[in-house]
Design an enzyme around this catalytic site. Structure first.
Site, PDB file in Angstrom:
ATOM      1  N   GLY A 136       0.840  -1.208   0.000  1.00  0.00           N
ATOM      2  CA  GLY A 136       0.000   0.000   0.000  1.00  0.00           C
ATOM      3  C   GLY A 136       0.869   1.250   0.000  1.00  0.00           C
ATOM      4  O   GLY A 136       0.692   2.157  -0.821  1.00  0.00           O
ATOM      5  N   HIS A 137       1.838   1.277   0.911  1.00  0.00           N
ATOM      6  CA  HIS A 137       2.754   2.424   0.964  1.00  0.00           C
ATOM      7  C   HIS A 137       3.542   2.538  -0.352  1.00  0.00           C
ATOM      8  O   HIS A 137       3.737   3.633  -0.876  1.00  0.00           O
ATOM      9  CB  HIS A 137       3.764   2.259   2.105  1.00  0.00           C
ATOM     10  CG  HIS A 137       3.155   2.165   3.476  1.00  0.00           C
ATOM     11  ND1 HIS A 137       3.125   0.996   4.187  1.00  0.00           N
ATOM     12  CD2 HIS A 137       2.566   3.103   4.258  1.00  0.00           C
ATOM     13  CE1 HIS A 137       2.559   1.212   5.366  1.00  0.00           C
ATOM     14  NE2 HIS A 137       2.194   2.474   5.435  1.00  0.00           N
ATOM     15  N   SER A 181      -2.353  -3.531   5.624  1.00  0.00           N
ATOM     16  CA  SER A 181      -2.178  -2.622   6.761  1.00  0.00           C
ATOM     17  C   SER A 181      -0.992  -3.104   7.590  1.00  0.00           C
ATOM     18  O   SER A 181      -0.781  -4.317   7.730  1.00  0.00           O
ATOM     19  CB  SER A 181      -3.443  -2.640   7.630  1.00  0.00           C
ATOM     20  OG  SER A 181      -3.173  -2.056   8.885  1.00  0.00           O
TER      21      SER A 181
HETATM   22  P1  AMP Z   1       0.354   4.618   7.734  1.00  0.00           P
HETATM   23  O1  AMP Z   1       1.789   4.209   7.674  1.00  0.00           O
HETATM   24  O2  AMP Z   1      -0.577   3.530   8.122  1.00  0.00           O
HETATM   25  O3  AMP Z   1       0.144   5.914   8.474  1.00  0.00           O
HETATM   26  O4  AMP Z   1      -0.048   4.954   6.233  1.00  0.00           O
HETATM   27  C1  AMP Z   1       0.678   5.851   5.454  1.00  0.00           C
HETATM   28  C2  AMP Z   1      -0.067   6.088   4.175  1.00  0.00           C
HETATM   29  O5  AMP Z   1      -0.237   4.859   3.468  1.00  0.00           O
HETATM   30  C3  AMP Z   1      -1.471   6.666   4.398  1.00  0.00           C
HETATM   31  O6  AMP Z   1      -1.742   7.629   3.385  1.00  0.00           O
HETATM   32  C4  AMP Z   1      -2.340   5.439   4.238  1.00  0.00           C
HETATM   33  O7  AMP Z   1      -3.668   5.737   3.833  1.00  0.00           O
HETATM   34  C5  AMP Z   1      -1.607   4.702   3.137  1.00  0.00           C
HETATM   35  N1  AMP Z   1      -1.989   3.292   3.122  1.00  0.00           N
HETATM   36  C6  AMP Z   1      -1.973   2.425   4.168  1.00  0.00           C
HETATM   37  N2  AMP Z   1      -2.449   1.224   3.788  1.00  0.00           N
HETATM   38  C7  AMP Z   1      -2.790   1.336   2.475  1.00  0.00           C
HETATM   39  C8  AMP Z   1      -3.351   0.446   1.517  1.00  0.00           C
HETATM   40  N3  AMP Z   1      -3.670  -0.795   1.823  1.00  0.00           N
HETATM   41  N4  AMP Z   1      -3.548   0.914   0.256  1.00  0.00           N
HETATM   42  C9  AMP Z   1      -3.245   2.198  -0.060  1.00  0.00           C
HETATM   43  N5  AMP Z   1      -2.710   3.077   0.799  1.00  0.00           N
HETATM   44  C10 AMP Z   1      -2.492   2.661   2.051  1.00  0.00           C
END
Ligand code: AMP
Length: 280
Positions: A33-34, A184
């Site tokens: 995702g990241h 996630s």
């Molecule tokens: P985090 O590290 O969880 O704070 O996420 C950092 C960024 O990655 C945020 O913009 C999240 O929305 C994005 N993100 C996390 N999981 C996903 C995913 N499965 N698909 C797309 N973007 C994601």
């Protein structure tokens, strides 16, 4: 891929990056995702920066700040695997982000209410504040956010418009496992049994979307359909599942424009988020 930690190092490295800068803020323990956000940044900008910082101010008391997974070496290897990675990786430091006697916070009046904002008081205050600080430090022209955290994406878009920040906020699609579970960092908390049960969330959202596409416009019908599927999985406890206007996030009765169905559900100790956009 230059790696920096202090603000002084960041500012120096930043001043050497020329052209349109695409920024991806993260809390680390990276996954596809990241990487999809970084890919978009690299494709559409001249240079790219990823920040990694588990931001304490967006976690409430009793939430998983201490347990949140952290692995710098793993993150750097994953970043480098994407075409050499970003130009710059910044491991922001807590004592520089929140120095002693820190007092300044960003609060949104409406967008951060309801949904996650209602269940996690102070969460979006922490998010909006850290994102502002990261933006001020990195000075990007564009920043890439996942639609996985849909309300966060809307909060940041609103904040940037309200505060006249000259930054394009780009919302990027949710990246999922093959069985539909949204990727996630928190998925590592799931036991094998919990992991096996988790795809029900996306199945439920997809069933609601299928009904919408067949013409159903009563939000309660779609919401009840999805809720029924999730409650048939005894390991899950639903926190909320709501249908909202895709822009304002106001709760809907009848769907007459783009909408989003968002949910949070607990399985064991893990709280998972997911959503699906209707009519776009
Ligand atoms: P985090 O590290 O969880 O704070 O996420 C950092 C960024 O990655 C945020 O913009 C999240 O929305 C994005 N993100 C996390 N999981 C996903 C995913 N499965 N698909 C797309 N973007 C994601």
């Amino acid at each position: 891929m230059t790696i920096v930690r202090s603000l002084a190092e960041l500012r120096k490295a930043r001043s050497e990056l020329k052209g349109r800068l695409g920024f991806v803020p993260t809390m680390g323990y990276l996954h596809e995702g990241h990487l999809s956000l970084l890919k978009r940044a690299k494709e559409s900008c001249d240079v790219s920066v990823v920040s990694i910082f588990v931001n304490p101010s967006q976690f409430g008391p009793g939430e998983d700040f201490e347990q949140y997974p952290r692995d710098e070496a793993r993150d750097l290897a994953l970043l480098a695997s994407l075409n050499g990675g970003p130009d710059l990786v910044w491991f922001a430091q807590k004592d520089e982000m929140y120095p002693t006697d820190y007092q300044t916070w960003i609060n949104l009046e409406r967008k951060s209410q309801g949904l996650e904002g209602e269940r996690r008081p102070g969460h979006f205050r922490g998010v909006a504040t850290i994102v502002t600080k990261l933006f001020n430090s990195v000075q990007p022209q564009a920043a890439f956010f996942g639609l996985k955290d849909y309300q966060q994406y809307r909060v940041i878009s609103r904040m940037v418009a309200d505060l006249n920040m000259p930054i394009d906020i780009v919302g990027c699609p949710i990246i999922r496992e093959d069985d539909g579970l949204a990727k996630s960092s928190r998925n590592v908390y799931l036991s094998p049994e919990e992991r096996a049960a988790s795809p029900v969330l996306f199945r439920a959202l997809s069933a609601a979307k299928a009904a919408y596409e067949k013409g159903e416009r009563q939000a309660s019908v779609l919401v009840n359909l999805a809720k029924k599927l999730i409650t048939s999985e005894p390991l899950f406890t639903l926190d909320y599942l709501e249908c909202s206007d895709a822009e304002t996030l106001q709760k809907l009765t009848t769907i007459d424009g783009p909408a989003v169905i968002s949910l949070a559900a607990k399985i064991g100790k893990t709280r998972l988020l997911d959503n699906i956009v209707l009519g776009k």
